[in-house]
Design a protein around this motif. Structure first.
Motif, mmCIF file in Angstrom:
data_model
loop_
_atom_site.group_PDB
_atom_site.id
_atom_site.type_symbol
_atom_site.label_atom_id
_atom_site.label_comp_id
_atom_site.label_asym_id
_atom_site.label_seq_id
_atom_site.Cartn_x
_atom_site.Cartn_y
_atom_site.Cartn_z
ATOM 1 N N UNK A 66 0.808 -1.219 0.000
ATOM 2 C CA UNK A 66 0.000 0.000 0.000
ATOM 3 C C UNK A 66 0.850 1.282 0.000
ATOM 4 N N UNK A 67 1.993 1.238 0.679
ATOM 5 C CA UNK A 67 2.858 2.429 0.694
ATOM 6 C C UNK A 67 3.377 2.742 -0.705
ATOM 7 N N UNK A 68 3.734 1.703 -1.471
ATOM 8 C CA UNK A 68 4.184 1.917 -2.844
ATOM 9 C C UNK A 68 3.066 2.479 -3.708
ATOM 10 N N UNK A 69 1.863 1.943 -3.531
ATOM 11 C CA UNK A 69 0.726 2.433 -4.315
ATOM 12 C C UNK A 69 0.408 3.890 -3.977
ATOM 13 N N UNK A 70 0.502 4.249 -2.702
ATOM 14 C CA UNK A 70 0.241 5.646 -2.300
ATOM 15 C C UNK A 70 1.310 6.566 -2.872
ATOM 16 N N UNK A 114 2.980 6.104 -5.624
ATOM 17 C CA UNK A 114 2.694 6.234 -7.058
ATOM 18 C C UNK A 114 1.546 7.207 -7.290
ATOM 19 N N UNK A 115 0.504 7.097 -6.462
ATOM 20 C CA UNK A 115 -0.628 8.017 -6.598
ATOM 21 C C UNK A 115 -0.195 9.445 -6.294
ATOM 22 N N UNK A 116 0.696 9.626 -5.322
ATOM 23 C CA UNK A 116 1.209 10.966 -4.985
ATOM 24 C C UNK A 116 1.988 11.540 -6.166
ATOM 25 N N UNK A 117 2.797 10.702 -6.819
ATOM 26 C CA UNK A 117 3.544 11.156 -7.996
ATOM 27 C C UNK A 117 2.590 11.544 -9.118
ATOM 28 N N UNK A 118 1.508 10.804 -9.289
ATOM 29 C CA UNK A 118 0.519 11.149 -10.304
ATOM 30 C C UNK A 118 -0.183 12.464 -9.972
ATOM 31 N N UNK A 119 -0.458 12.663 -8.683
ATOM 32 C CA UNK A 119 -1.098 13.908 -8.281
ATOM 33 C C UNK A 119 -0.139 15.085 -8.488
ATOM 34 N N UNK A 120 1.126 14.906 -8.142
ATOM 35 C CA UNK A 120 2.115 15.972 -8.331
ATOM 36 C C UNK A 120 2.304 16.299 -9.808
#
Length: 128
Positions: free
Chosen positions: A98-102, A104-110
């Protein structure tokens, strides 16, 4: 021809077909075990194959009596090794933590690919 004569003919045909398929299964099991056994030299494998060709039923029974325990051990070892390989493959290709997925999602949001609301939904889904 009466019904019972036909019945026993059919019964005999099914019986011989079952025996034949059982024999084929045994031969292929023995051949597979011969080539799976790395402790047996090539000459001994050739001898077993030779006798399987010319004295098939006797050789099959002798092989099963003489090397049956080894067949079971090699089969169990092979199944264990296959299971270990499957488990390691599943671990290797399974989803990230889950930490890796979060992250990745943070990088997509940025990068602006997803909105902060979508990031929050992804984060909530992963943490539950």
């Amino acid at each position: 021809m009466s019904f019972w004569e036909n019945f026993w003919d059919i019964f005999w045909w099914f019986f011989t077909a079952c025996v034949f398929f059982a024999y084929l299964f045994g031969v292929f099991a023995v051949i597979g075990d011969l080539f799976r056994d790395h402790g047996l030299s090539g000459w001994w494998k050739a001898v077993w194959i030779f006798f399987l060709c010319f004295l098939p039923f006797v050789t099959l029974l002798v092989y099963l009596a003489a090397r049956g325990d080894g067949m079971a051990e090699r089969s169990i070892e092979r199944a264990r090794r296959d299971q270990d390989e499957a488990d390691s493959y599943i671990r290797r290709v399974s989803a990230a933590s889950p930490a890796d997925e979060i992250s990745k999602a943070k990088a997509l949001m940025d990068a602006g690919t997803i909105s902060p609301e979508e990031f929050a939904r992804i984060k909530t889904r992963l943490l539950i």
